[in-house]
Design a protein around this motif. Structure first.
Motif, short mmCIF file in Angstrom:
data_model
loop_
_atom_site.label_atom_id
_atom_site.label_comp_id
_atom_site.label_asym_id
_atom_site.label_seq_id
_atom_site.Cartn_x
_atom_site.Cartn_y
_atom_site.Cartn_z
N LEU A 215 26.47 27.52 -10.73
CA LEU A 215 25.02 27.62 -10.58
C LEU A 215 24.30 26.54 -11.37
N ARG A 216 24.87 26.15 -12.50
CA ARG A 216 24.27 25.07 -13.28
C ARG A 216 24.34 23.75 -12.50
N SER A 217 25.48 23.51 -11.86
CA SER A 217 25.64 22.30 -11.05
C SER A 217 24.72 22.32 -9.84
N ILE A 218 24.60 23.49 -9.20
CA ILE A 218 23.73 23.63 -8.04
C ILE A 218 22.26 23.46 -8.43
N ARG A 219 21.90 24.01 -9.58
CA ARG A 219 20.52 23.88 -10.04
C ARG A 219 20.13 22.42 -10.20
N LYS A 220 21.03 21.62 -10.74
CA LYS A 220 20.72 20.20 -10.94
C LYS A 220 20.45 19.51 -9.62
N ALA A 221 21.23 19.89 -8.59
CA ALA A 221 21.00 19.30 -7.26
C ALA A 221 19.70 19.82 -6.65
N LEU A 222 19.46 21.11 -6.78
CA LEU A 222 18.25 21.69 -6.20
C LEU A 222 16.99 21.14 -6.87
N GLN A 223 17.08 20.84 -8.16
CA GLN A 223 15.90 20.31 -8.86
C GLN A 223 15.46 18.97 -8.28
N ILE A 224 16.41 18.26 -7.65
CA ILE A 224 16.06 16.99 -7.01
C ILE A 224 15.37 17.24 -5.67
N ALA A 225 15.85 18.25 -4.94
CA ALA A 225 15.36 18.50 -3.57
C ALA A 225 14.23 19.52 -3.50
N VAL A 226 14.13 20.42 -4.49
CA VAL A 226 13.15 21.50 -4.45
C VAL A 226 12.15 21.31 -5.59
N PRO A 227 10.92 20.96 -5.26
CA PRO A 227 9.92 20.71 -6.32
C PRO A 227 9.70 21.92 -7.22
N GLN A 228 9.60 21.67 -8.50
CA GLN A 228 9.16 22.63 -9.52
C GLN A 228 10.23 23.66 -9.92
N LEU A 229 11.42 23.60 -9.35
CA LEU A 229 12.45 24.55 -9.77
C LEU A 229 12.95 24.20 -11.17
N GLN A 230 12.97 25.18 -12.06
CA GLN A 230 13.42 24.95 -13.43
C GLN A 230 14.75 25.62 -13.74
N GLU A 231 14.89 26.90 -13.31
CA GLU A 231 16.08 27.66 -13.64
C GLU A 231 16.64 28.33 -12.38
N LEU A 232 17.95 28.65 -12.42
CA LEU A 232 18.60 29.37 -11.32
C LEU A 232 19.65 30.28 -11.93
N GLU A 233 19.63 31.56 -11.57
CA GLU A 233 20.59 32.48 -12.16
C GLU A 233 20.84 33.66 -11.23
N LEU A 270 20.40 25.00 1.58
CA LEU A 270 20.97 23.99 0.70
C LEU A 270 21.78 24.64 -0.41
N LEU A 271 21.29 25.73 -0.95
CA LEU A 271 22.01 26.46 -1.99
C LEU A 271 23.37 26.95 -1.46
N GLY A 272 23.35 27.52 -0.24
CA GLY A 272 24.60 28.00 0.35
C GLY A 272 25.57 26.87 0.61
N LEU A 273 25.06 25.74 1.07
CA LEU A 273 25.92 24.59 1.33
C LEU A 273 26.57 24.09 0.05
N LEU A 274 25.80 23.99 -1.01
CA LEU A 274 26.33 23.52 -2.29
C LEU A 274 27.36 24.51 -2.84
N TRP A 275 27.08 25.81 -2.71
CA TRP A 275 28.02 26.81 -3.23
C TRP A 275 29.37 26.72 -2.51
N ILE A 276 29.35 26.68 -1.19
CA ILE A 276 30.62 26.70 -0.46
C ILE A 276 31.39 25.40 -0.67
N MET A 277 30.69 24.31 -0.95
CA MET A 277 31.39 23.06 -1.27
C MET A 277 32.16 23.20 -2.57
N LEU A 278 31.63 24.00 -3.50
CA LEU A 278 32.30 24.22 -4.78
C LEU A 278 33.33 25.35 -4.72
#
Length: 389
Positions: A215-233, A270-278
């Motif tokens: 989730l930490r790795s996914i958050r870093k990617a999402l922060q690039i594509a999704v404006p204003q996202l700070q945390e993911l848990e 995008l979150l689902g795509l990143l998760w299944i890649m990992l």
């Protein structure tokens, strides 16, 4: 027992006969393949061949279940099929160094009109040019009922070919539907649901340390594509139901939390795509990963895959209608598979086999502009003249 010497296996070649849209298919497969063609040309049905092989060896699966799940032989057989009418699947499995390490071949049909069950006409496994299995064999001839099951699904006898069965079992398919993830009863009766019914439960079932890392790795990617996202848990409500929640920058000093119910479709996809890649190791099958995503994000999907493959060697086969995806200059001509419908079933070719496309590329067009017009339906301009009657 044959071993793979630590190599990452992938599908390297596919041959089909009388499978759904296709009377005949012969297609080499790269480590990354982009399936391009008009709607209803068979892209999903070709991906389903690999899901079918996975279903043969899955717990609770097997030939009978795999065929029944798809509506029976009559639904699987190509409408344009000629004699012989049986369905034929042949794959080669190997690595970059040894592309033809394994061969698996399966011919099947229904036994007769009175018995619609799928019945094996031929099953064959070859490892390093050595034939390990050829059916029907003497035992099958003595007991024809054995031919209602593949050898791969029979755990008590398949030891010599088990590495191939284990490889088939690693195939993953994803076509995440955000509306399903948002459903309160999303996970009822669902396991490894490719549409996301148990997606949050799968995340919750992952060990805490690994889950936090992903989730930490996914958050870093999402922060690039999704404006204003700070945390993911991962978060559980008062009933213990797992949710994903994100903290967004907001007019409030401490921001605002949202769960998946408020996430946009693009964020969830995008979150689902990143998760299944990992998450997985085996071949990954994707349907239109560009859906709901901004074109600027879509353009970088091939590079995301290339980066993942440089670390894991994992094969990715995906269907797409996106010109943005094919504008990536790193995509090779042997990675784009064209689907061309005809009266005799859909024809499948690599871009590198199409002389007209090669000439367009030599003339200065990019891959997207050379490929997509070749797969567009004829007379498409007439859609603009449609009117209600």
């Amino acid at each position: 027992m044959p071993k793979s010497a630590g190599e990452r296996l992938r599908f390297t070649f596919l041959r089909l006969q009388n499978w759904r849209n296709f009377t005949q298919v012969e297609c080499p497969l790269a480590g990354r393949a982009f399936l391009v063609g008009p709607n209803a040309s068979g892209k999903s049905n070709l991906l389903d061949v690999f899901r079918f092989l996975r279903d043969l060896v899955s717990v609770g699966g097997g030939l009978q279940s795999a065929v029944a799940r798809r509506g029976g032989i009559s639904r699987l057989r190509c409408l344009a099929a000629r004699r012989p009418p049986e369905i034929h699947i042949y794959v080669q499995v190997g690595s970059e160094e040894r592309p033809n390490q394994w061969e698996y071949e399966l011919w099947f049909d229904q036994r007769d009109r009175k018995d619609p069950r799928p019945y094996i006409l031929k099953e064959r496994v070859v490892f390093e040019s050595q034939e390990l299995l050829a059916r029907p064999n003497l035992e099958d001839n003595a007991d024809p009922e054995r031919l209602t099951q593949t050898h791969l699904e029979q755990v008590y006898v398949n030891q010599s070919v088990r590495p191939l069965a284990e490889f088939f079992a690693t195939v993953q398919y994803l076509h995440l539907v955000p509306q399903i993830i948002r459903e309160p009863d999303r996970a009822v009766g669902k396991v490894q649901d490719p549409f996301g019914g148990d997606f949050l439960e799968r995340i919750a079932a992952t060990g805490e340390k690994l889950r936090r890392s992903r989730l930490r790795s996914i958050r870093k990617a999402l922060q690039i594509a999704v404006p204003q996202l700070q945390e993911l848990e991962l978060w559980r409500d008062g009933k213990g139901v797992p949710h994903l929640r994100g903290k967004y920058e907001h007019w409030r000093p401490r921001g605002a939390w949202q769960t998946e119910e408020q996430f946009s479709d693009g964020t969830l996809r995008l979150l689902g795509l990143l998760w299944i890649m990992l998450e997985g190791q085996g071949p990954l099958l994707l349907e239109e990963p560009e859906l709901s995503l901004h074109p600027g994000v879509v353009r970088y999907i091939p590079q995301m895959f290339a980066r993942m493959q440089s670390r894991t060697g994992r094969q990715i086969l995906l269907s797409t209608h996106s010109t943005e995806i094919l504008r990536d200059s790193g995509i090779g001509l042997d990675e784009v598979v064209l689907f061309i419908p005809t009266k005799e079933g859909t024809k499948v070719q690599l871009t590198s086999q199409r002389v007209n496309i090669l000439r367009l590329l030599e003339g200065g067009l990019d891959l997207a502009d050379a490929v997509f017009p070749q797969t567009a339906p004829a007379n498409l301009h007439q859609l603009s003249f449609w009117e209600e009657t």
